[in-house]
Design a protein around this motif. Structure first.
Motif, PDB file in Angstrom:
ATOM      1  N   ASN A   1       0.804  -1.224   0.000  1.00 56.20           N
ATOM      2  CA  ASN A   1       0.000   0.000   0.000  1.00 56.20           C
ATOM      3  C   ASN A   1       0.836   1.273   0.000  1.00 56.20           C
ATOM      4  N   LYS A   2       1.984   1.266   0.667  1.00 61.05           N
ATOM      5  CA  LYS A   2       2.789   2.486   0.786  1.00 61.05           C
ATOM      6  C   LYS A   2       3.462   2.881  -0.509  1.00 61.05           C
ATOM      7  N   ASN A   3       4.091   1.924  -1.159  1.00 64.85           N
ATOM      8  CA  ASN A   3       4.891   2.261  -2.339  1.00 64.85           C
ATOM      9  C   ASN A   3       4.363   1.680  -3.643  1.00 64.85           C
ATOM     10  N   GLY A   4       3.291   0.900  -3.583  1.00 69.56           N
ATOM     11  CA  GLY A   4       2.715   0.327  -4.788  1.00 69.56           C
ATOM     12  C   GLY A   4       3.518  -0.824  -5.374  1.00 69.56           C
ATOM     13  N   LYS A   5       4.546  -1.272  -4.675  1.00 67.68           N
ATOM     14  CA  LYS A   5       5.365  -2.373  -5.182  1.00 67.68           C
ATOM     15  C   LYS A   5       4.537  -3.645  -5.292  1.00 67.68           C
ATOM     16  N   GLN A   6       4.617  -4.270  -6.474  1.00 71.18           N
ATOM     17  CA  GLN A   6       3.819  -5.458  -6.712  1.00 71.18           C
ATOM     18  C   GLN A   6       4.545  -6.708  -6.227  1.00 71.18           C
ATOM     19  N   PHE A   7       3.761  -7.731  -5.880  1.00 73.44           N
ATOM     20  CA  PHE A   7       4.337  -8.996  -5.460  1.00 73.44           C
ATOM     21  C   PHE A   7       3.489 -10.147  -6.004  1.00 73.44           C
ATOM     22  N   ARG A   8       4.088 -11.309  -6.021  1.00 76.77           N
ATOM     23  CA  ARG A   8       3.372 -12.506  -6.453  1.00 76.77           C
ATOM     24  C   ARG A   8       3.811 -13.689  -5.608  1.00 76.77           C
ATOM     25  N   TYR A   9       2.836 -14.452  -5.142  1.00 75.52           N
ATOM     26  CA  TYR A   9       3.097 -15.697  -4.432  1.00 75.52           C
ATOM     27  C   TYR A   9       2.570 -16.858  -5.270  1.00 75.52           C
ATOM     28  N   ARG A  10       3.340 -17.931  -5.301  1.00 76.58           N
ATOM     29  CA  ARG A  10       2.839 -19.202  -5.801  1.00 76.58           C
ATOM     30  C   ARG A  10       2.714 -20.111  -4.581  1.00 76.58           C
ATOM     31  N   CYS A  11       1.571 -20.714  -4.431  1.00 77.86           N
ATOM     32  CA  CYS A  11       1.338 -21.501  -3.222  1.00 77.86           C
ATOM     33  C   CYS A  11       0.575 -22.778  -3.539  1.00 77.86           C
ATOM     34  N   LYS A  12       0.686 -23.719  -2.615  1.00 74.80           N
ATOM     35  CA  LYS A  12      -0.032 -24.980  -2.754  1.00 74.80           C
ATOM     36  C   LYS A  12      -1.474 -24.860  -2.285  1.00 74.80           C
ATOM     37  N   ARG A  13      -1.675 -23.961  -1.360  1.00 71.74           N
ATOM     38  CA  ARG A  13      -3.028 -23.763  -0.826  1.00 71.74           C
ATOM     39  C   ARG A  13      -3.238 -22.285  -0.525  1.00 71.74           C
ATOM     40  N   ALA A  14      -4.407 -21.779  -0.878  1.00 73.32           N
ATOM     41  CA  ALA A  14      -4.780 -20.385  -0.590  1.00 73.32           C
ATOM     42  C   ALA A  14      -6.002 -20.387   0.314  1.00 73.32           C
ATOM     43  N   VAL A  15      -6.001 -19.487   1.288  1.00 75.00           N
ATOM     44  CA  VAL A  15      -7.085 -19.430   2.271  1.00 75.00           C
ATOM     45  C   VAL A  15      -7.731 -18.051   2.244  1.00 75.00           C
TER      46      VAL A  15
END
Length: 555
Positions: free
Chosen positions: A285-299
């Motif tokens: 939220n502060k700097n707008g930096k994007q991220f991506r996670y790859r995961c086996k399970r999402a909750v």
């Protein structure tokens, strides 16, 4: 899925589990994924002999989990480690967290209570708060054992994503308003809110007192007396949730100040072959930096109070200077209204505040306005059968949220519902409009003065126009599931309809909390999204998810 973007594969973060939402549901699940597992103490349940028998049978059985292939652990498996918090050997069966589905179904059978009827929610509530609905304050039947205490506990690699500080929506609520639930109902595992209050009080005392050491210990001893369970302020609960994450060593798992923009299956990437079947995108939220996670399970644990419900009527969105859907915003506006008219103004000089709704937020709004000497017009849905008798008793049975609340603990809400039944005859600064429907809101300038009016339709269809100063439309909330394809409408009990915690929760398996209508396996939901609308019921969902992760092989 929304707001999809490209990101360098080198910046992708791999996790076993990604939890979207850092409120009580996300905190409970993180605590258990961090290797803190519940064990039955062996004490009899004070109100359910059959549950006691099932617990003792299941906790002494030799049923074990299969070691899953899709869970990374941060601990080494050594020889079995005997815990000593109770007389029962709690290594057999791995405790409740390592229960099979069959065992969870057995333990949950026949338990009745509130919480949307989810069996695991009711089971864990009966263990964490035995006989709480009977008014008893009985110690928990659960011991919580960490991975350090029991070397076979598995620590699941995970991350918790949230827009604000730990506690989720509790961090944005009016800190001065009292909770509906009693303090013990708001508690998270292994640290009762009342114990936390005493702990904080003791720490503050140690820092501030300058008297003799013996005097300090004498004063601390007085704090050991357990406080009675009572309602607490929203601000206290918010501080407790935030501090809980710190005290329980969960900070490393929390990534706060983030917004999730997309949760989608990863069906065509080589990484999916390794079990990383879900992609979670977002930004800081502060700097707008994007991220991506790859995961086996999402909750999914984002709760249901992100967006305010709207009526969709004329003027609702074009008169934002005096129309609000937010109780906190209304409080601010009421303060400004009093300042604007001066302390010596009378109720005849201040146009009334219109409050729409019959829930707790509407009741809070009515109390806030009358406390400041501002008149109130109150419109709400009505049934002639419900409101035919002018008695408070009729009121308390008309609304299920207050049906089971004792008058002695919730006097202010019962007073508001008495006012609703009375219609305003015996209560100054209040006029009840049962069965009236808001039709439009308008603002006109007459001779240099701004005149704000609302038009409502009476039960007989006749239109009535009233001058107002503020219109507060407080008709509930809905979840923001814009990060899911189609806003998650395909995941509900009723397809193609918006998710609602009461009428259309996300459809899940009652014992694994997997989303039944998910495009692929590995998507879970818990908390208000699945109808468990009180904090005391979220622990069952966390247990179901953890047990399923620990006791199933990679699928």
């Amino acid at each position: 899925m929304q707001n999809m973007f490209e990101i360098d594969d080198n910046d992708v973060i791999y996790k076993d589990v990604v939890i979207i939402g850092n409120g009580p549901s996300g905190i409970c699940l993180s605590y258990m994924l961090a290797g803190n597992w519940p064990y039955y103490t062996g004490e009899p349940h004070p109100g359910d002999d059959m549950l006691t028998a099932r617990l003792r049978f299941c906790t002494t059985s030799n049923e074990e989990c299969d070691t899953p292939d899709d869970v990374n652990t941060d601990v080494t498996f050594n020889n079995r480690h005997q815990c000593s918090k109770s007389g029962i050997s709690r290594t057999q069966g791995g405790g409740l967290a390592c229960s099979t589905r069959c065992k969870l179904e057995c333990l949950s059978s026949g338990i009745e209570g509130r919480g949307g009827g989810r069996p695991l929610a009711l089971l864990m509530d009966q263990l964490q708060h035995p006989c709480v609905d009977a008014g008893l304050d009985v110690p928990s039947l659960l011991d919580w054992v960490s991975a350090e205490e029991h070397l076979e506990h598995r620590i699941v690699d995970h991350v918790v994503l949230g827009k604000g500080q730990p506690g989720g929506a509790w961090q944005s609520m009016d800190p001065n308003v009292l909770t509906i639930s009693l303090s013990r109902w708001m508690s998270l595992p292994d640290l009762d809110l009342r114990q936390w209050e005493k702990l904080v009080e003791a720490e503050q005392l140690q820092k501030s007192v300058l008297t003799a050491e013996s005097d300090v210990y004498a004063r601390l001893e007085k704090l050991n007396v357990c406080k009675a369970s009572s309602r607490v302020s929203m601000g206290t609960v918010a501080a407790y949730y935030k501090d809980y994450v710190h005290r329980k060593g969960l900070t490393q798992y929390f990534r706060c100040g983030t917004t999730v923009t997309s949760v989608r299956p990863n069906s065509d990437s080589p990484e999916s072959k390794g079990g990383y079947n879900w992609i979670v995108d977002g930004y800081e939220n502060k700097n707008g930096k994007q991220f991506r996670y790859r995961c086996k399970r999402a909750v999914l644990a984002t709760g249901t109070t992100d967006l305010f419900n709207h009526l969709g009527i004329s003027g609702e969105n074009t008169n934002r200077q005096w129309v609000t859907h937010d109780l906190n915003d209304l409080e601010t506006r009421l303060g400004c209204l009093v300042s604007e008219h001066g302390k010596d103004s009378t109720d005849e000089q201040i146009p009334p505040v219109l409050v729409i709704g019959a829930g707790l937020s509407a009741a809070d709004a009515i109390m806030a306005a009358r406390f400041r000497g501002i008149p109130v017009l109150h419109a709400f849905r009505n049934s002639l059968n419900e409101w035919g008798k002018q008695t408070a008793g009729r009121i308390t049975t008309s609304y299920d949220r207050l049906q089971w609340l004792p008058d002695s603990i919730y006097p202010e809400y019962h007073k508001v519902y008495e006012m609703m039944a009375d219609g305003g005859t015996n209560y100054p600064l209040y006029k009840s409009l049962p069965g009236y429907t808001l039709v439009s809101l308008s603002e006109n300038c007459e001779k240099g003065n701004i005149r704000r009016t609302v038009t409502l339709s009476a039960p007989n269809g006749q239109l009535h126009t009233f001058p107002v100063s503020i219109a507060a439309i407080l008709i509930g909330y809905k979840p923001d599931l814009s990060y899911l394809e189609g806003g998650g409408t395909e995941l509900g009990k009723f397809a193609n309809k918006p998710i609602d915690s009461k009428s259309n929760p996300i459809e899940i398996d009652d014992f694994t909390y997997e989303v039944i209508n998910a495009p692929i396996k590995g998507l879970y939901a818990l908390g208000p999204l699945v109808g468990n609308n009180f904090v005391r019921f979220v622990l069952g969902g966390a247990l179901g998810i953890v047990a399923h992760i620990l006791c199933t092989a990679n699928t």
